[in-house]
Motif scaffolding. Structure first.
Motif, short mmCIF file in Angstrom:
data_model
loop_
_atom_site.label_atom_id
_atom_site.label_comp_id
_atom_site.label_asym_id
_atom_site.label_seq_id
_atom_site.Cartn_x
_atom_site.Cartn_y
_atom_site.Cartn_z
N LEU A 89 0.82 -1.22 0.00
CA LEU A 89 0.00 0.00 0.00
C LEU A 89 0.86 1.27 0.00
O LEU A 89 0.47 2.29 0.56
N ASP A 95 -1.72 -6.21 -3.99
CA ASP A 95 -1.42 -4.84 -3.55
C ASP A 95 -1.98 -3.79 -4.51
O ASP A 95 -2.62 -2.82 -4.09
N VAL A 118 -5.98 -3.61 -4.76
CA VAL A 118 -6.50 -2.93 -3.57
C VAL A 118 -6.20 -1.43 -3.66
O VAL A 118 -7.06 -0.58 -3.39
N SER A 119 -4.98 -1.09 -4.07
CA SER A 119 -4.55 0.32 -4.15
C SER A 119 -5.39 1.12 -5.15
O SER A 119 -5.84 2.22 -4.85
#
Length: 200
Positions: free
Chosen positions: A40, A164, A167-168
């Motif tokens: 993140l 990652d 989601v980001s």
């Protein structure tokens, strides 16, 4: 109207850079404290790319890694990855890839591929295949199963990066969705995400 490179770095865009960098560092520290298997640390860079363009995001990514490298030098070579992610996010935004959830997920997959293609060679050539993070454990598992070093690093990088980056980008999508038209109108690609424009 054609905009010049200099036009990208408006006052609003320059003010957005430290905000993006702060988001990156907070996200990274949060995953460290919670021991999450993702980073993140590029949310801010992607956000800057989506609304301010690729070159402003490139600078935000570079500054983030320079700051992180003060505390852990491992992050210095990966400045190239952050810069590439910023450029990729900006170009994807230009073509409307953050306008809805399905397109945003596709953007996350593309950004994952960018991250893997840039970071995996750094991991192999600079660090011999392991940096001590979550992907290194996965790399070790692949190596133990008989995979070659390059294949193991690319495979482990993809597994960690896909989670990652998807989601980001989704976090960025909802941040942009919550921004006011007044603010968005002052940034290079902000007009693409204005509610008034999207209703017309």
């Amino acid at each position: 109207m054609k905009r010049s490179f200099k036009d990208d770095f408006s006052l609003m865009a320059m003010l957005l850079i430290p905000i993006g960098v702060a988001i990156n560092i907070v996200g990274f520290q949060l995953t460290n404290v919670l021991r999450l298997p993702i980073f993140l640390d590029t949310i801010g860079t992607i956000l800057v790319g989506v609304i301010a363009g690729p070159w402003v995001a490139l600078l935000a990514g570079l500054i983030t890694n320079l700051i992180n490298a003060i505390f852990n030098p491992v992050y210095l070579p990966y400045a190239l990855t952050s810069m590439a992610i910023g450029v990729g996010a900006g170009l994807l935004s230009k073509f409307g890839f953050f306008k809805n959830v399905p397109k945003t997920i596709i953007a996350g997959i593309v950004i994952t591929l960018i991250a893997v293609v840039v970071s995996a060679p750094i991991t192999v050539l600079v660090f011999g295949g392991a940096t001590g993070n979550t992907s290194s454990l996965i790399t070790a598992t692949f190596l133990a199963s008989g995979q070659q070093l390059w294949t193991a690093v690319f495979s482990s990088s993809f597994i960690v990066e896909i989670a990652d980056k998807v989601v980001s980008v989704l976090i960025v999508f909802f941040i942009v969705k919550g921004m006011s038209d007044r603010y968005l109108s002052k940034l290079k690609y902000g007009h693409l995400y204005m509610k008034r424009r999207n209703r017309s």
